[in-house]
Design a protein around this motif. Sequence first.
Motif, PDB file in Angstrom:
ATOM      1  N   SER A  96      -6.281  -0.094  -8.737  1.00 49.34           N
ATOM      2  CA  SER A  96      -7.388  -0.872  -8.173  1.00 49.34           C
ATOM      3  C   SER A  96      -7.834  -0.274  -6.858  1.00 49.34           C
ATOM      4  O   SER A  96      -7.115   0.518  -6.236  1.00 49.34           O
ATOM      5  CB  SER A  96      -6.982  -2.338  -7.970  1.00 49.34           C
ATOM      6  OG  SER A  96      -5.943  -2.444  -7.006  1.00 49.34           O
ATOM      7  N   VAL A 115     -11.285  -4.229  -7.194  1.00 49.37           N
ATOM      8  CA  VAL A 115     -11.749  -3.847  -8.530  1.00 49.37           C
ATOM      9  C   VAL A 115     -10.580  -3.181  -9.245  1.00 49.37           C
ATOM     10  O   VAL A 115     -10.042  -2.183  -8.748  1.00 49.37           O
ATOM     11  CB  VAL A 115     -12.932  -2.870  -8.462  1.00 49.37           C
ATOM     12  CG1 VAL A 115     -13.533  -2.675  -9.854  1.00 49.37           C
ATOM     13  CG2 VAL A 115     -13.995  -3.349  -7.493  1.00 49.37           C
ATOM     14  N   VAL A 136     -17.467   0.614  -9.977  1.00 51.07           N
ATOM     15  CA  VAL A 136     -16.875   0.502  -8.643  1.00 51.07           C
ATOM     16  C   VAL A 136     -17.931   0.743  -7.575  1.00 51.07           C
ATOM     17  O   VAL A 136     -18.038  -0.003  -6.597  1.00 51.07           O
ATOM     18  CB  VAL A 136     -15.701   1.482  -8.490  1.00 51.07           C
ATOM     19  CG1 VAL A 136     -15.237   1.538  -7.030  1.00 51.07           C
ATOM     20  CG2 VAL A 136     -14.539   1.081  -9.394  1.00 51.07           C
TER      21      VAL A 136
END
Length: 299
Positions: A163, A271, A287
């Motif tokens: 992430s 994310v 992203v």
Amino acid sequence: MLDVRRLVLLRDLARLGTIASVAQAHAYTPSAVSQQLAALQREAGTRLLERSGRRVSLTAAAHALVRHTEVILAALEAADATLAAARTGLRGSVRIGAFPSAVRTLLPAALVTLARDHPALDLMITELDPVDMPTALRSRQLDVALLHDYDITPVPPDPALDSVALLEETVHLAVPPGVVSDGGGADPVGAARDAPWIVGTPGTLCHSVALHVCRVAGFAPAVRHHVDDFTATLALVAAGEGVALVPQLAVPRPGPQVRLLPLAIRRRTRVAYRRGAGEHPAVLACVSALQGAATTMPG
């Protein structure tokens, strides 16, 4: 050669704990899962499972194999990302998971950017509680997900996921008129110990955070309502039905009947995607678009 699909079943057994849960996650019968794990054990040439009563547990060799499985799956994701980058044009479906306040605030601007820059992408949004996102990513129901946690209750890293940080926001105590009349001083939560509380549904992250915050303040909240939608929560606060923890994204325009008392708590959004997929062009595009949307959000 070990079968990757069987390795995934073993990995999920390590995570979920029971063959029945693995079967439910994959839409198999428990008997089919047991047969596949038995076949994997024959391929491995060593015992992977031990029976304890009606349950099974993983041997040390099985736990080591699960760790290797995470590496294998990440390598396959990276290979897929390399092939996607080699193809001309960015197209195909991208399944994005998000929690409700992100759907209302972050995602619209990000979707506009993605539609403008990558019109061949087919974008599909699914609204989920953050606790359900990792499972949806692992099972490939989602490609990208917006997860959040709180600095006071950080979520441990998931070995199957990578992430990038996206945004941090202030958490407020939302109170109706006449409650915590002095503003709560340095401890608004403690000052609201006698008020009724509105918290999330048991099992959600918001529910566990609210109970943790109250416990740290030295009391157990008197929960009057379980509500997961922050708009509904704020309406109940405005009606005098209780107090609630509300993150900044959920209150762009609080009504006159609600006071927001800022707390020394931050909600952190990131994310997430499957490990190894970070260089996939569609993931990179998502992203980037979400980072652009996050720059316009209040903290």
